[in-house]
Design a protein around this motif. Structure first.
Motif: not given
Length: 161
Positions: A71-85
């Motif tokens: 769950q934390v991994l999913r949320e982490g990748v989603e957060k990175l995507a939101e930032i626009g990496i």
């Protein structure tokens, strides 16, 4: 003066000029043209919002995904995507769950050999971002030396990594 857009370093440039030939891309449409502003690495998920910026190429050392629950991994990748990496570089293994999220979010994920040095990778990418011309020349010389070595040993191109 050269056009800054031409000088921009992309994920494709990093793959070609800074990473080992055995690097595998597992997700990300049109990843080769994504511009990179800087390279950073995460030692955990707690500081993503303060340590990562738009256009960053994010390096995840092997222990980060390995010690993170799904769950934390999913949320982490989603957060990175939101930032626009620009993308993620993982070493050796990137969990299937995280890869699925990256595909859904169209985040480029590059998998490097597990034994490849985080420090050397960071240095190589940083050098490319700071001085593209110099890094291009150095990579050419690296490949030339490796090909010459293989040729002297009577080996084929399949052994380059």
């Amino acid at each position: 003066m050269a056009d800054r857009a031409q000088d921009a370093v992309t994920v494709g440039d990093v793959i070609r000029l800074a990473l080992p030939l055995s690097t595998v891309v597992v997700s990300g449409k049109d990843y080769r043209r994504r511009k990179i502003n800087w390279v950073t690495f995460l030692s955990g998920w707690g500081r993503v919002e303060t340590d990562v910026r738009v256009g960053d190429l994010v390096m995840l050392p092997s222990p980060v995904p390995a010690r993170t629950n799904e769950q934390v991994l999913r949320e982490g990748v989603e957060k990175l995507a939101e930032i626009g990496i620009a993308g993620i570089i993982a070493f050796g293994h990137f969990p299937k769950t995280a890869t699925e999220v990256a595909r859904e979010q169209d985040v480029a994920v590059l998998i490097m050999p597990a034994n490849y040095s985080l420090r050397d990778t960071h240095q190589s990418i940083s050098s490319l971002l700071i001085d593209r011309q110099k890094q291009t020349s150095e990579r050419g010389m690296q490949l030339y030396r490796r090909l010459s070595e293989l040729s002297r040993e009577g080996q084929g191109l399949s052994l380059i990594h």
